[in-house]
Design a protein around this motif. Structure first.
Motif, PDB file in Angstrom:
ATOM      1  N   HIS A  19       0.821  -1.216   0.000  1.00 53.81           N
ATOM      2  CA  HIS A  19       0.000   0.000   0.000  1.00 53.81           C
ATOM      3  C   HIS A  19       0.854   1.265   0.000  1.00 53.81           C
ATOM      4  O   HIS A  19       0.432   2.310   0.468  1.00 53.81           O
ATOM      5  N   GLY A  22      -0.685   4.168  -2.194  1.00 52.82           N
ATOM      6  CA  GLY A  22      -1.770   4.885  -1.523  1.00 52.82           C
ATOM      7  C   GLY A  22      -1.244   5.864  -0.492  1.00 52.82           C
ATOM      8  O   GLY A  22      -1.703   7.005  -0.398  1.00 52.82           O
ATOM      9  N   THR A  23      -0.231   5.417   0.288  1.00 51.48           N
ATOM     10  CA  THR A  23       0.378   6.293   1.286  1.00 51.48           C
ATOM     11  C   THR A  23       1.035   7.494   0.620  1.00 51.48           C
ATOM     12  O   THR A  23       0.844   8.643   1.036  1.00 51.48           O
ATOM     13  N   GLY A  26      -1.566   9.828  -0.723  1.00 56.26           N
ATOM     14  CA  GLY A  26      -2.225  10.517   0.383  1.00 56.26           C
ATOM     15  C   GLY A  26      -1.414  11.694   0.875  1.00 56.26           C
ATOM     16  O   GLY A  26      -1.954  12.760   1.190  1.00 56.26           O
ATOM     17  N   GLU A  27      -0.084  11.522   0.928  1.00 55.41           N
ATOM     18  CA  GLU A  27       0.797  12.611   1.345  1.00 55.41           C
ATOM     19  C   GLU A  27       0.686  13.792   0.390  1.00 55.41           C
ATOM     20  O   GLU A  27       0.610  14.951   0.811  1.00 55.41           O
ATOM     21  N   VAL A  29      -1.838  14.466  -1.769  1.00 50.90           N
ATOM     22  CA  VAL A  29      -3.194  15.040  -1.757  1.00 50.90           C
ATOM     23  C   VAL A  29      -3.360  15.975  -0.563  1.00 50.90           C
ATOM     24  O   VAL A  29      -3.883  17.091  -0.690  1.00 50.90           O
ATOM     25  N   GLY A  30      -2.877  15.536   0.610  1.00 53.63           N
ATOM     26  CA  GLY A  30      -2.956  16.383   1.798  1.00 53.63           C
ATOM     27  C   GLY A  30      -2.209  17.689   1.594  1.00 53.63           C
ATOM     28  O   GLY A  30      -2.696  18.769   1.912  1.00 53.63           O
ATOM     29  N   VAL A  75      -6.615  18.610   8.003  1.00 53.46           N
ATOM     30  CA  VAL A  75      -5.612  18.269   6.985  1.00 53.46           C
ATOM     31  C   VAL A  75      -4.214  18.646   7.463  1.00 53.46           C
ATOM     32  O   VAL A  75      -3.242  17.951   7.171  1.00 53.46           O
ATOM     33  N   TRP A  78      -3.032  15.959   9.842  1.00 59.70           N
ATOM     34  CA  TRP A  78      -2.807  14.764   9.021  1.00 59.70           C
ATOM     35  C   TRP A  78      -1.454  14.903   8.303  1.00 59.70           C
ATOM     36  O   TRP A  78      -0.610  13.988   8.309  1.00 59.70           O
ATOM     37  N   HIS A  79      -1.232  16.066   7.708  1.00 61.52           N
ATOM     38  CA  HIS A  79       0.003  16.363   6.987  1.00 61.52           C
ATOM     39  C   HIS A  79       1.203  16.327   7.946  1.00 61.52           C
ATOM     40  O   HIS A  79       2.273  15.804   7.591  1.00 61.52           O
ATOM     41  N   ASP A  82       1.965  12.738   8.614  1.00 62.42           N
ATOM     42  CA  ASP A  82       2.644  12.149   7.459  1.00 62.42           C
ATOM     43  C   ASP A  82       4.118  12.541   7.423  1.00 62.42           C
ATOM     44  O   ASP A  82       4.993  11.708   7.189  1.00 62.42           O
TER      45      ASP A  82
END
Lengths: 130, 70
Positions: A19, A22-23, A26-27, A29-30, A75, A78-79, A82
């Motif tokens: 995955h 996806g990770t 995701g980084e 997109v954030g 976000v 979340w960022h 990450d």
């Protein structure tokens, strides 16, 4: 036909978890979401700094402002999670230290995010009355 | 607290850090898309990012001063 590999050997041979894409996405997109959110955040901070407490309360109570604030903080944390996660994974190699720091990172960012969102919603739902 | 001289100094630093991080993040996205990876472009974009961070920070604080936010 019987396999002579032990279950542990088989698990080790499977390689990456699968995955990573996806990770990685995701980084990005954030981060991309934070470009407009941060620009709005600076603009908002400038406006709020020019007014008093009562203005700030009714400003947060407006649905668009409350929504963008929640998104900005959610976000952002979340960022932050990450980013710090990558630092830990890159530089901490002892299994126990790495696991501990990754858990600490998740919990601190999760707590900060939850606390900030609840605070915004509290003002948003009870604000305007002050 | 944020209105004190130290508070304003910290806020100014946070403004600068935010704009630097924002611009450098965009720089990384451009790299991820496969553009600007040669040394000459990378050095140029580094200068652009720093210049943007300084210019944007000054602009924000000038506007904040004009609108009575400082």
């Amino acid at each position: 036909m019987a396999s002579y590999r032990t279950p542990l050997s088989r698990a080790r041979g499977l390689g990456a978890a699968g995955h990573g894409v996806g990770t990685w996405l995701g980084e990005r997109v954030g981060g991309i979401a934070l470009v407009p959110l941060c620009l709005w955040g600076v603009f908002a901070a400038m406006r709020l700094a020019a007014h008093d407490y009562a203005y700030a309360v009714q400003w947060v109570a407006q649905p668009v402002n409350a929504t963008l604030l929640v998104l900005l903080f959610a976000v952002s944390f979340w960022h932050m999670h990450d980013g710090l996660r990558v630092v830990v994974e890159d530089y901490i190699h002892k299994t126990l230290s790495k696991a501990g720091l990754l858990l600490l990172n998740l919990f601190v960012c999760g707590l900060a995010g939850a606390l900030s969102i609840l605070s915004i919603l509290k003002v948003a739902f009870s604000g305007g009355v002050s | 607290m944020l209105g004190s001289p130290i508070g304003k100094f910290v806020l100014f630093g946070m403004t600068l850090s935010l704009f630097y991080h924002l611009a450098n993040g965009i720089r990384h996205v451009v790299w991820d898309l496969g553009h600007g990876l040669d040394i000459k472009s990378a050095n140029a974009s580094a200068v652009v990012v720093m210049a943007f961070a300084i210019a944007a920070t000054i602009a924000v604080w000038v506007i904040a001063g004009m609108t009575g936010a400082v």
